[in-house]
Write a protein that holds these residues in place. Structure first.
Motif, PDB file in Angstrom:
ATOM      1  N   GLU A 114       0.821  -1.220   0.000  1.00 29.39           N
ATOM      2  CA  GLU A 114       0.000   0.000   0.000  1.00 29.39           C
ATOM      3  C   GLU A 114       0.854   1.270   0.000  1.00 29.39           C
ATOM      4  O   GLU A 114       0.459   2.274  -0.578  1.00 29.39           O
ATOM      5  CB  GLU A 114      -0.956  -0.008   1.197  1.00 29.39           C
ATOM      6  CG  GLU A 114      -2.074  -1.033   1.078  1.00 29.39           C
ATOM      7  CD  GLU A 114      -3.194  -0.603   0.125  1.00 29.39           C
ATOM      8  OE1 GLU A 114      -3.230   0.573  -0.280  1.00 29.39           O
ATOM      9  OE2 GLU A 114      -4.038  -1.451  -0.211  1.00 29.39           O
ATOM     10  N   LYS A 117       1.646   3.494  -3.061  1.00 33.14           N
ATOM     11  CA  LYS A 117       0.796   4.590  -3.564  1.00 33.14           C
ATOM     12  C   LYS A 117       1.517   5.925  -3.481  1.00 33.14           C
ATOM     13  O   LYS A 117       1.267   6.825  -4.276  1.00 33.14           O
ATOM     14  CB  LYS A 117      -0.499   4.657  -2.747  1.00 33.14           C
ATOM     15  CG  LYS A 117      -1.464   3.570  -3.148  1.00 33.14           C
ATOM     16  CD  LYS A 117      -2.806   3.711  -2.469  1.00 33.14           C
ATOM     17  CE  LYS A 117      -3.715   2.556  -2.886  1.00 33.14           C
ATOM     18  NZ  LYS A 117      -4.597   2.113  -1.815  1.00 33.14           N
ATOM     19  N   GLY A 120       3.155   6.667  -6.562  1.00 31.89           N
ATOM     20  CA  GLY A 120       2.283   6.843  -7.732  1.00 31.89           C
ATOM     21  C   GLY A 120       1.746   5.537  -8.289  1.00 31.89           C
ATOM     22  O   GLY A 120       0.942   5.533  -9.211  1.00 31.89           O
ATOM     23  N   ALA A 121       2.186   4.398  -7.729  1.00 28.00           N
ATOM     24  CA  ALA A 121       1.671   3.101  -8.206  1.00 28.00           C
ATOM     25  C   ALA A 121       0.196   2.980  -7.833  1.00 28.00           C
ATOM     26  O   ALA A 121      -0.203   3.352  -6.727  1.00 28.00           O
ATOM     27  CB  ALA A 121       2.472   1.971  -7.565  1.00 28.00           C
ATOM     28  N   LYS A 122      -0.606   2.485  -8.750  1.00 25.89           N
ATOM     29  CA  LYS A 122      -2.052   2.392  -8.484  1.00 25.89           C
ATOM     30  C   LYS A 122      -2.507   0.963  -8.208  1.00 25.89           C
ATOM     31  O   LYS A 122      -3.224   0.692  -7.266  1.00 25.89           O
ATOM     32  CB  LYS A 122      -2.831   2.985  -9.654  1.00 25.89           C
ATOM     33  CG  LYS A 122      -2.696   4.503  -9.696  1.00 25.89           C
ATOM     34  CD  LYS A 122      -3.561   5.138 -10.764  1.00 25.89           C
ATOM     35  CE  LYS A 122      -3.325   6.641 -10.811  1.00 25.89           C
ATOM     36  NZ  LYS A 122      -1.979   6.980 -11.361  1.00 25.89           N
ATOM     37  N   ASP A 123      -2.078   0.047  -9.056  1.00 27.19           N
ATOM     38  CA  ASP A 123      -2.495  -1.343  -8.887  1.00 27.19           C
ATOM     39  C   ASP A 123      -1.337  -2.258  -9.283  1.00 27.19           C
ATOM     40  O   ASP A 123      -1.386  -2.955 -10.291  1.00 27.19           O
ATOM     41  CB  ASP A 123      -3.733  -1.605  -9.768  1.00 27.19           C
ATOM     42  CG  ASP A 123      -4.252  -3.021  -9.585  1.00 27.19           C
ATOM     43  OD1 ASP A 123      -3.992  -3.629  -8.525  1.00 27.19           O
ATOM     44  OD2 ASP A 123      -4.910  -3.533 -10.522  1.00 27.19           O
ATOM     45  N   LYS A 246      -1.306  -7.027 -15.136  1.00 24.35           N
ATOM     46  CA  LYS A 246      -1.049  -5.717 -14.543  1.00 24.35           C
ATOM     47  C   LYS A 246       0.143  -5.060 -15.228  1.00 24.35           C
ATOM     48  O   LYS A 246       0.977  -5.725 -15.834  1.00 24.35           O
ATOM     49  CB  LYS A 246      -0.829  -5.846 -13.033  1.00 24.35           C
ATOM     50  CG  LYS A 246      -2.095  -6.297 -12.299  1.00 24.35           C
ATOM     51  CD  LYS A 246      -1.944  -6.184 -10.804  1.00 24.35           C
ATOM     52  CE  LYS A 246      -3.025  -6.936 -10.051  1.00 24.35           C
ATOM     53  NZ  LYS A 246      -4.325  -6.301 -10.037  1.00 24.35           N
ATOM     54  N   GLU A 248       2.161  -2.560 -13.665  1.00 22.13           N
ATOM     55  CA  GLU A 248       3.046  -1.852 -12.742  1.00 22.13           C
ATOM     56  C   GLU A 248       3.787  -2.846 -11.851  1.00 22.13           C
ATOM     57  O   GLU A 248       3.165  -3.763 -11.307  1.00 22.13           O
ATOM     58  CB  GLU A 248       2.237  -0.911 -11.839  1.00 22.13           C
ATOM     59  CG  GLU A 248       1.485   0.179 -12.579  1.00 22.13           C
ATOM     60  CD  GLU A 248       0.623   1.005 -11.628  1.00 22.13           C
ATOM     61  OE1 GLU A 248       0.287   2.139 -11.978  1.00 22.13           O
ATOM     62  OE2 GLU A 248       0.274   0.503 -10.539  1.00 22.13           O
ATOM     63  N   LYS A 275       5.364  -0.131 -15.961  1.00 23.48           N
ATOM     64  CA  LYS A 275       5.963   0.954 -15.181  1.00 23.48           C
ATOM     65  C   LYS A 275       6.647   0.374 -13.950  1.00 23.48           C
ATOM     66  O   LYS A 275       6.121  -0.549 -13.310  1.00 23.48           O
ATOM     67  CB  LYS A 275       4.880   1.933 -14.721  1.00 23.48           C
ATOM     68  CG  LYS A 275       4.500   2.958 -15.769  1.00 23.48           C
ATOM     69  CD  LYS A 275       3.609   4.001 -15.111  1.00 23.48           C
ATOM     70  CE  LYS A 275       3.015   4.927 -16.147  1.00 23.48           C
ATOM     71  NZ  LYS A 275       1.867   5.656 -15.608  1.00 23.48           N
ATOM     72  N   LYS A 329     -11.210  -1.545   0.446  1.00 29.09           N
ATOM     73  CA  LYS A 329     -11.181  -1.281  -0.993  1.00 29.09           C
ATOM     74  C   LYS A 329     -12.583  -1.285  -1.583  1.00 29.09           C
ATOM     75  O   LYS A 329     -13.428  -2.027  -1.118  1.00 29.09           O
ATOM     76  CB  LYS A 329     -10.328  -2.327  -1.710  1.00 29.09           C
ATOM     77  CG  LYS A 329      -8.893  -1.898  -1.784  1.00 29.09           C
ATOM     78  CD  LYS A 329      -8.127  -2.825  -2.710  1.00 29.09           C
ATOM     79  CE  LYS A 329      -6.674  -2.455  -2.787  1.00 29.09           C
ATOM     80  NZ  LYS A 329      -6.331  -1.575  -3.880  1.00 29.09           N
TER      81      LYS A 329
END
Ligand code: FE2
Length: 329
Positions: A114, A117, A120-123, A246, A248, A275, A329
């Motif tokens: 978590e 985040k 900048g990582a989202k998922d 995914k 990332e 990414k 979530k």
């Protein structure tokens, strides 16, 4: 708007942090180290007991906050070493009573994910490499799932055990990286990938035998160790990216401080158009910042333990990432 104080004490690090509205206001830590040998859980716990008050004061001062403004105490509930976890849990209960605020239990491994985040990582798919833990974790269908993991040793413990044989002190990761950077001579080692899982004990035995034979320079052994084991990690992480679809990759855990591992992950991500995210060092290693950060997310979605329930709250030394109920979530 909430102000959360987080406590981390799963293994060798004791940390306290303050987070407000997703911003880490302070993140202080102190680590138990030894000249030779690894972690002795009871000794590490004594260390935590010794430093807790001082770190608490430091976190409050550096965060420029007042005790009375704290809304909840987030605690790293597990997984980890029981004697170490107990010090954190007892301290959390003490503070919760003193400040009359609830406790928010946090899973340490999920916190590593978590905190991504902040970068900048989202998922992301998380490649989590620490002393005791080596897992590839991602969120899928309502849960954090472990897509791959070590079948025996954590990669950090593997590195430290080799370091111990070679007389490099504990933790040995940085010394091994320095020595590895002086070599380009690859010595073949066993390569153990099974699907998205890896195994390390056979490689450790092989390295130990090579060390004892005195035929190989330590620089070459360190170089070959890194190239082999990091390739195994990158291969399994890439398979998890392909499997989950995914885009990332996020790094977490103390071993992720290794710049060669970071470089290899970066190359793999560039090649497949994913990414790459790597938190700064203070959020990669075990830290309370990530505990307070996830604690705030949980608290804001109503997860908290208060009143008489606090007495029943216990540590979870063996909690699995996929056992965590994700209600936020
Ligand atoms: Fe960790």
């Amino acid at each position: 708007m909430s102000l959360i104080l987080g406590i981390e004490s799963t293994a060798h690090t004791f940390g306290i942090a303050v987070v407000k509205n997703g911003k880490v206001l302070s993140n202080v830590r102190d680590m138990y180290t030894t000249e030779s040998g690894g972690i002795i859980p009871t000794e590490s716990a004594k260390h935590h007991e010794r430093v807790k008050e001082e770190l608490y004061k430091k976190a409050i001062a550096e965060g420029k906050i007042q005790e009375k403004d704290i809304d909840a105490i987030a605690i790293s509930q597990g997984p980890g070493l029981a004697p170490c976890l107990l010090i954190g849990m007892r301290f959390a209960k003490e503070l919760s009573k003193k400040l009359n605020v609830p406790i928010v239990p946090v899973n340490h491994c999920v916190a590593h994910l978590e905190i991504g985040k902040i970068t900048g990582a989202k998922d992301p798919v998380l490649l989590y490499t620490s002393g005791a833990n080596t897992q590839i974790i991602a969120y899928a269908s309502g849960k954090y799932r472990i897509f791959g993991e070590t079948l025996d040793l954590g990669v950090g413990n593997f590195i430290d055990t080799f370091g111990r044989y070679a007389g490099l002190g504990f933790p040995a990761g940085q010394r091994i990286q320095e020595l590895a950077s002086k070599s380009k001579n690859y010595i073949e080692l066993p390569y153990k990938v099974k699907g998205m899982d890896i195994a390390l004990s056979g490689i450790l035995t092989n390295l130990k035998q090579k060390l004892e034979s005195r035929k190989y320079p330590i620089e070459d052994l360190c170089f070959s160790l890194q190239e082999t084991v990091f390739t195994m990690l990158v291969e399994t992480a890439e398979r998890a990216l392909a499997h989950t679809g995914k885009k990332e990759l996020l790094l977490g855990g103390g071993v992720a401080c290794n710049s060669r591992l970071q470089e290899m992950c970066k190359i793999m991500c560039a090649e497949r158009g994913a990414k790459f995210f790597c938190p700064e060092r203070q959020f990669l290693v075990d830290n309370a910042g990530m505990i307070a950060f996830l604690g705030e997310i949980e608290f804001n979605s109503g997860i908290k333990v208060s009143g008489k329930e606090i007495e029943k709250l216990d540590i979870k030394p063996r909690e699995r990432t996929d056992n965590v109920e994700v209600k936020w979530k």
